[in-house]
Design an enzyme around this catalytic site. Structure first.
Site, PDB file in Angstrom:
ATOM      1  CB  VAL A  55      -8.130  -1.014  -4.463  1.00  0.00           C
ATOM      2  CG1 VAL A  55      -9.224   0.002  -4.783  1.00  0.00           C
ATOM      3  CG2 VAL A  55      -6.770  -0.467  -4.866  1.00  0.00           C
ATOM      4  CB  THR A  65      -5.538   1.296 -11.770  1.00  0.00           C
ATOM      5  OG1 THR A  65      -5.525   1.939 -10.490  1.00  0.00           O
ATOM      6  CG2 THR A  65      -4.742   2.124 -12.753  1.00  0.00           C
ATOM      7  CD  GLU A 110      -6.027   2.956  -6.075  1.00  0.00           C
ATOM      8  OE1 GLU A 110      -5.597   3.607  -5.099  1.00  0.00           O
ATOM      9  OE2 GLU A 110      -5.293   2.309  -6.838  1.00  0.00           O
ATOM     10  CG  PHE A 111      -6.018   9.373  -6.551  1.00  0.00           C
ATOM     11  CD1 PHE A 111      -5.197   9.441  -7.667  1.00  0.00           C
ATOM     12  CD2 PHE A 111      -7.361   9.671  -6.705  1.00  0.00           C
ATOM     13  CE1 PHE A 111      -5.697   9.812  -8.911  1.00  0.00           C
ATOM     14  CE2 PHE A 111      -7.882  10.045  -7.932  1.00  0.00           C
ATOM     15  CZ  PHE A 111      -7.052  10.116  -9.034  1.00  0.00           C
ATOM     16  CG  LEU A 112      -6.622   4.209  -1.697  1.00  0.00           C
ATOM     17  CD1 LEU A 112      -7.257   2.866  -1.349  1.00  0.00           C
ATOM     18  CD2 LEU A 112      -7.107   5.293  -0.746  1.00  0.00           C
ATOM     19  CD  GLU A 130       0.585  -1.470  -1.359  1.00  0.00           C
ATOM     20  OE1 GLU A 130       1.077  -2.215  -0.478  1.00  0.00           O
ATOM     21  OE2 GLU A 130       0.548  -1.772  -2.563  1.00  0.00           O
ATOM     22  CG  ASN A 165      -0.050   6.169  -9.949  1.00  0.00           C
ATOM     23  OD1 ASN A 165      -0.104   6.919  -8.980  1.00  0.00           O
ATOM     24  ND2 ASN A 165      -0.605   4.970  -9.950  1.00  0.00           N
ATOM     25  N   GLY A 223       8.888   0.503  -6.547  1.00  0.00           N
ATOM     26  CA  GLY A 223       8.301  -0.811  -6.774  1.00  0.00           C
ATOM     27  C   GLY A 223       6.827  -0.758  -6.439  1.00  0.00           C
ATOM     28  CB  CYS A 244       0.527   1.719  -8.072  1.00  0.00           C
ATOM     29  SG  CYS A 244      -0.927   1.225  -7.107  1.00  0.00           S
TER      30      CYS A 244
END
Length: 443
Positions: free
Chosen positions: A11, A128, A156-158, A160, A216, A265, A268
Site C-alpha cells: 500500500v 487498514t 485504500e481500495f487497491l 493487487e 471487503n 486468499g 486483505c
C-alpha cells in the site's frame, strides 16, 4: 504538496509512487535498510504491473525518494501517511503495534514545530485498521506534544494486480476527518484523480474505517456464496457456469466476484474478515454471517485436494501432481493465504510429489518449501511425468495451452481445474479426465 509515506509495503509503495506521479514531492520511509537500498537502486521488493516504471521515472525526476530517516521526512511534509502493516494477531484481531509506534515517532519529530492553522499538518492513516484507531492516533499525537497535528483516515481500495489503475482512477475516495480544513487538504491532494466526476466522500474517521471493512466483507461474502452454491451444483449435476450466467444478468446481483474457485486468499480478505469478527467480539455483537464466510472459505481451500483424493485414493505415494499457479491471484507474486499452498501441503502430507510453476511467485514459495517441491520455469515443464495437473491461479497464458502437448507430457491425462478456465467439450475432444468447480464429476 510535500508528502511523507511511512511504510514501503504494497500500500505504501503504490500510494507514494502514484502521488509522486501526480506532481507531489514524496518521501517514502521504511525502517528496513535493505528494502530502502533496493528501492534506491531502482528495484522493487514486490511485483505489481506498471509500478517499476513509475518508481524509476519519478525517482529520475526527483519527485520520489526513499529513506530510513523518519524525522527528516516528516518535518518536511504537510501530509504524513501511515501505511505500515497490520497483520493478524494470535487472537485474530489486527496487530496495531506498528501503527502506534509510527504515530509516536511522528509526534516526537513534530513536537517542536510551531503550530499552524488546521490542515497544515496532518497524519493520515492509510493502513487498514479497526474502528477507533484514528481516535487513538490523535490521542497519541496529543500525549506526545502534538495536539496541533490533525489525524485523518484514508482507507485504500487497491486490488493487487491492478493497483495503479485503482489509485489513478478510483471508484471513490473516502476520507475520515473531524475538521473541514483537513477534508479540504485531502480534497486538494486527490483532485487530479477525480476528474471523471468520481466522488470525494468525507465522513467521520470511524465511518471511514468501517467502510473499508464492510467493502471487503461484502466482496468476500460474494465469493464464499458462489463457492457454496458451486459445491451444491457438484452434488446435483447442475453447472455453476450456467447458474452464474442465469443470476448475473439480474442487475441487482451482477457478475463481479461471482467466479467459483478454490477460495480467496491474499493479505486483505482473510485478515479483514477475522478483524471484523474481532471487532464484533469486543462490543458483544455476534457476526454469524461473517463467521460463515470465513468458515466456507477455509473449507473451500480443501475442495481441489478432495477431488484429487476422490480420483486417486487416499494414498498418493508414487503419484506426481503438477500445479499451475501459486500466487493467490494473477498479476501478483503474493502467496499470503494462497489456496495453492493449502493444496500443496495436503498433497505432500499424503505422499505425492509436487511440481510447480508460477510466472511471479516461485521465489516466495521456494523460501517456504525449499527442496520439498520441484520448481519449473515453464508451465509445460511441470507436466513431464506428472499424473495430473491442478490449476489454482488463472494466469492468462494458462487459458489457451496446446492440449495435444499437455496430453503427451502427462503420464495420465487428468486435470483438476480450480478456476473453470477450460471448456468441457474441448476436454472431451482431447481425452482428458476433467474435474472443475461446481460442474459435476465428468469425464
Amino acid at each position: 504538496m510535500k508528502i511523507a509515506v511511512v511504510g514501503t509495503g504494497y500500500v505504501g509503495l503504490v500510494t507514494g509512487t502514484c502521488l509522486a506521479e501526480s506532481g507531489n514531492d514524496v518521501i517514502c520511509v521504511d525502517n528496513n535498510e535493505k528494502k530502502v537500498q533496493t528501492l534506491n537502486e531502482g528495484r522493487l521488493p514486490i511485483y505489481e504491473p506498471g509500478l517499476l516504471e513509475l518508481v524509476q521515472r519519478n525517482r529520475k525526476e526527483a519527485r520520489l525518494s526513499f529513506t530510513t530517516d523518519l524525522q527528516s521526512a516528516v518535518r518536511q511534509s504537510r501530509l504524513t501517511f501511515i501505511a505500515v502493516g497490520t497483520p493478524q494477531s494470535d487472537d485474530g484481531d489486527a496487530d496495531l503495534s506498528a501503527v502506534w509506534a509510527v504515530a509516536k515517532a511522528i509526534a516526537l519529530a513534530l513536537k517542536d514545530v510551531p503550530p499552524g492553522p488546521p490542515g497544515s499538518r496532518v497524519v493520515v492513516v492509510k493502513s487498514t485498521v479497526p474502528v477507533g484507531t484514528n481516535a487513538r492516533v490523535a490521542q497519541i499525537l496529543a500525549e506526545n506534544g502534538c495536539p496541533h497535528v490533525d489525524a485523518a483516515s484514508n482507507p485504500e481500495f487497491l486490488k493487487e494486480g491492478a493497483a495503479i489503475d485503482d489509485f489513478m482512477k478510483p471508484d471513490r475516495v473516502v476520507v475520515g476527518v473531524r475538521k473541514p480544513e483537513v477534508a479540504e487538504a485531502l480534497r486538494e491532494l486527490y483532485t487530479p484523480f477525480l476528474r471523471t466526476e468520481r466522488p470525494f466522500l468525507a465522513m467521520t474517521p470511524e465511518s471511514s474505517e468501517m467502510t473499508k471493512y464492510v467493502a471487503n466483507a461484502m466482496l468476500a461474502t460474494k465469493i464464499s456464496f458462489i463457492n457454496e452454491m458451486a459445491n451444491l451444483c457438484d452434488k446435483l449435476s447442475a453447472d455453476i457456469n450456467d447458474v452464474r450466467r442465469g443470476i448475473g444478468h439480474d442487475q441487482r446481483i451482477g457478475f463481479q466476484f461471482l467466479f467459483p474457485g478454490p477460495g480467496y486468499g491474499g493479505s486483505c480478505f482473510p485478515k479483514d474478515i477475522r478483524a471484523i469478527l474481532g471487532m464484533g467480539r469486543k462490543v458483544g455483537q455476534p457476526l454469524g454471517m461473517m463467521q460463515a464466510v470465513d468458515d466456507v472459505n477455509e473449507a473451500q481451500k480443501q475442495v481441489l485436494f478432495q477431488k484429487v483424493r476422490a480420483h486417486f485414493g487416499d494414498d498418493l505415494k508414487g503419484k506426481t501432481v503438477a500445479v499451475w499457479g501459486l500466487a493467490f491471484k494473477p498479476r501478483t507474486d503474493d502467496v499470503r493465504e494462497a489456496p495453492a499452498l493449502v493444496l500443496i501441503d495436503s498433497l505432500l502430507a499424503h505422499g505425492a510429489a509436487v511440481r510447480v510453476h508460477d510466472p511471479e511467485a516461485m521465489e516466495n514459495v521456494r523460501a517456504t518449501y525449499g527442496d520439498k517441491l520441484i520448481y519449473c520455469d515453464q508451465p509445460y515443464g511441470t507436466l513431464e511425468g506428472a499424473d495430473a495437473l491442478a490449476i489454482v491461479t488463472e494466469w492468462q497464458h494458462f487459458r489457451t495451452p496446446d492440449f495435444e502437448v499437455m496430453r503427451r507430457l502427462l503420464r495420465t491425462p487428468v486435470i483438476f481445474d480450480g478456476r473453470n478456465i477450460y471448456d468441457q467439450k474441448v476436454m472431451d475432444q482431447f481425452g482428458f479426465t476433467y474435474y472443475a468447480i461446481g460442474r459435476g464429476k465428468r469425464k
